[in-house]
Design a protein around this motif. Sequence first.
Motif, PDB file in Angstrom:
ATOM      1  N   LYS A   1       0.844  -1.192   0.000  1.00 45.32           N
ATOM      2  CA  LYS A   1       0.000   0.000   0.000  1.00 45.32           C
ATOM      3  C   LYS A   1       0.879   1.243   0.000  1.00 45.32           C
ATOM      4  N   ILE A   2       0.367   2.294  -0.626  1.00 44.12           N
ATOM      5  CA  ILE A   2       1.124   3.539  -0.753  1.00 44.12           C
ATOM      6  C   ILE A   2       0.423   4.633   0.054  1.00 44.12           C
ATOM      7  N   PRO A   3       1.016   5.032   1.188  1.00 45.08           N
ATOM      8  CA  PRO A   3       0.386   6.080   2.000  1.00 45.08           C
ATOM      9  C   PRO A   3       0.653   7.475   1.440  1.00 45.08           C
ATOM     10  N   GLN A   4      -0.345   8.323   1.593  1.00 42.12           N
ATOM     11  CA  GLN A   4      -0.212   9.709   1.154  1.00 42.12           C
ATOM     12  C   GLN A   4      -0.828  10.630   2.200  1.00 42.12           C
ATOM     13  N   ARG A   5      -0.067  11.657   2.557  1.00 39.30           N
ATOM     14  CA  ARG A   5      -0.585  12.658   3.495  1.00 39.30           C
ATOM     15  C   ARG A   5      -1.806  13.315   2.874  1.00 39.30           C
ATOM     16  N   LYS A   6      -2.816  13.582   3.688  1.00 40.27           N
ATOM     17  CA  LYS A   6      -4.000  14.281   3.192  1.00 40.27           C
ATOM     18  C   LYS A   6      -3.724  15.781   3.169  1.00 40.27           C
TER      19      LYS A   6
END
Length: 89
Positions: free
Chosen positions: A4-9
Amino acid sequence: MVQKIPQRKDGFIWREMDGETFILSETGDKIITMNKVASYIWQQSDGKQSLNQILGKILEDFEIDRKQAENDLRQFIDEMLEKDMIVFR
């Protein structure tokens, strides 16, 4: 989960000072202080790197064993998801 690739909101203002990151929501209702490892994970959560890639970087850049790094990463991601501060791409 490791792919999974996390991204800051969007909607958060953050600054790094002395190895710690301070995050404030644009509305001012969330203030978070992060230690050095958590700050590093936050910065790496740019929507381009998988959790496995971030884990590899943690292991390269910090004197920490794999099990501890995995636990720290998992706890951080869980907390950020709970606070609605990151998403997965």
